[in-house]
Motif scaffolding. Structure first.
Motif, short mmCIF file in Angstrom:
data_model
loop_
_atom_site.label_atom_id
_atom_site.label_comp_id
_atom_site.label_asym_id
_atom_site.label_seq_id
_atom_site.Cartn_x
_atom_site.Cartn_y
_atom_site.Cartn_z
N VAL A 132 0.85 -1.19 0.00
CA VAL A 132 0.00 0.00 0.00
C VAL A 132 0.88 1.24 0.00
O VAL A 132 1.78 1.39 0.82
CB VAL A 132 -0.92 0.00 1.24
CG1 VAL A 132 -1.75 1.26 1.28
CG2 VAL A 132 -1.81 -1.22 1.24
N VAL A 133 0.62 2.15 -0.96
CA VAL A 133 1.37 3.39 -1.07
C VAL A 133 0.48 4.54 -0.58
O VAL A 133 -0.64 4.70 -1.04
CB VAL A 133 1.86 3.65 -2.51
CG1 VAL A 133 2.65 4.93 -2.59
CG2 VAL A 133 2.68 2.48 -3.01
N LEU A 134 1.03 5.33 0.34
CA LEU A 134 0.29 6.44 0.92
C LEU A 134 1.00 7.75 0.58
O LEU A 134 2.23 7.82 0.57
CB LEU A 134 0.22 6.31 2.45
CG LEU A 134 -0.37 5.02 2.98
CD1 LEU A 134 -0.14 4.91 4.47
CD2 LEU A 134 -1.84 4.95 2.66
N LYS A 135 0.21 8.77 0.29
CA LYS A 135 0.74 10.10 0.00
C LYS A 135 0.60 10.95 1.26
O LYS A 135 -0.47 10.98 1.88
CB LYS A 135 -0.04 10.72 -1.16
CG LYS A 135 0.40 12.08 -1.55
CD LYS A 135 1.25 12.00 -2.78
CE LYS A 135 1.50 13.40 -3.32
NZ LYS A 135 2.47 13.36 -4.34
N ILE A 136 1.66 11.67 1.62
CA ILE A 136 1.68 12.49 2.82
C ILE A 136 1.61 13.97 2.41
O ILE A 136 2.38 14.42 1.59
CB ILE A 136 2.98 12.26 3.63
CG1 ILE A 136 3.17 10.80 3.97
CG2 ILE A 136 3.02 13.16 4.85
CD1 ILE A 136 2.14 10.25 4.92
N LEU A 137 0.67 14.68 3.01
CA LEU A 137 0.55 16.13 2.83
C LEU A 137 0.57 16.77 4.20
O LEU A 137 -0.18 16.36 5.11
CB LEU A 137 -0.72 16.50 2.09
CG LEU A 137 -0.83 15.97 0.65
CD1 LEU A 137 -2.22 16.25 0.09
CD2 LEU A 137 0.23 16.60 -0.21
N ILE A 138 1.42 17.79 4.37
CA ILE A 138 1.54 18.48 5.65
C ILE A 138 1.09 19.92 5.43
O ILE A 138 1.64 20.62 4.57
CB ILE A 138 2.97 18.44 6.16
CG1 ILE A 138 3.43 16.98 6.33
CG2 ILE A 138 3.10 19.21 7.47
CD1 ILE A 138 4.90 16.82 6.58
N ALA A 139 0.11 20.34 6.19
CA ALA A 139 -0.40 21.71 6.08
C ALA A 139 0.64 22.68 6.62
O ALA A 139 1.31 22.40 7.61
CB ALA A 139 -1.71 21.86 6.83
N ALA A 140 0.72 23.83 5.98
CA ALA A 140 1.64 24.86 6.46
C ALA A 140 1.11 25.43 7.76
O ALA A 140 -0.10 25.57 7.95
CB ALA A 140 1.80 25.97 5.43
#
Length: 141
Positions: A132-140
């Protein structure tokens, strides 16, 4: 006459002691207020985890630790047999998100490189747990 002098000296010493204690308490109060402001400023930025396949809704977290794994009690449960029950951990400290493998069977990969030690994660990184590939997004902040 010497009795009056002793009384005056005692009174002055007592007033100086109270002034010192008042100043010390004021400095401690100011230090406590500064620490409260620092804790408020160090809030965890929102972490969004989404599947690359897009078969599930993205999950948002604003806690300092996120456990990824097959166990439904984890913060980020993944229903896949190639994922360990407690596969990986994302933790926020030193003003950065860190990825750590939790002795998983199939390994944890960050941008196709195996993770052996805690590694810094930035927005846009891809984390692979099993297949399973997960994409990480971090809010500023």
């Amino acid at each position: 006459m010497s009795g009056i002098v002793v009384l005056v000296v005692r009174t002055i010493v007592a007033l100086m002691l109270y002034a010192f204690l008042g100043t010390a308490l004021y400095v401690l109060w100011q230090d406590l207020q500064m620490h409260v402001e620092m804790v408020k400023a160090a809030q965890v930025p929102i972490l969004t985890i989404s599947s690359i396949i897009g078969d599930s809704n993205p999950m948002e977290f604003n806690v300092p630790e996120v456990i990824i794994g097959r166990d439904p009690l984890n913060n980020c449960p993944i229903a896949d047999e190639t994922v360990s029950s407690r596969h990986a951990k994302l933790s926020y400290h030193h003003n950065q998100w860190w990825l750590e493998d939790m002795n998983s069977t199939n390994g944890t990969f960050l941008n196709d490189e195996r993770v052996y030690t805690p590694t810094v994660v930035i927005t846009g990184d891809e984390v692979r747990c099993g297949q399973v590939v997960l994409k990480i997004l971090i809010a500023a902040k």
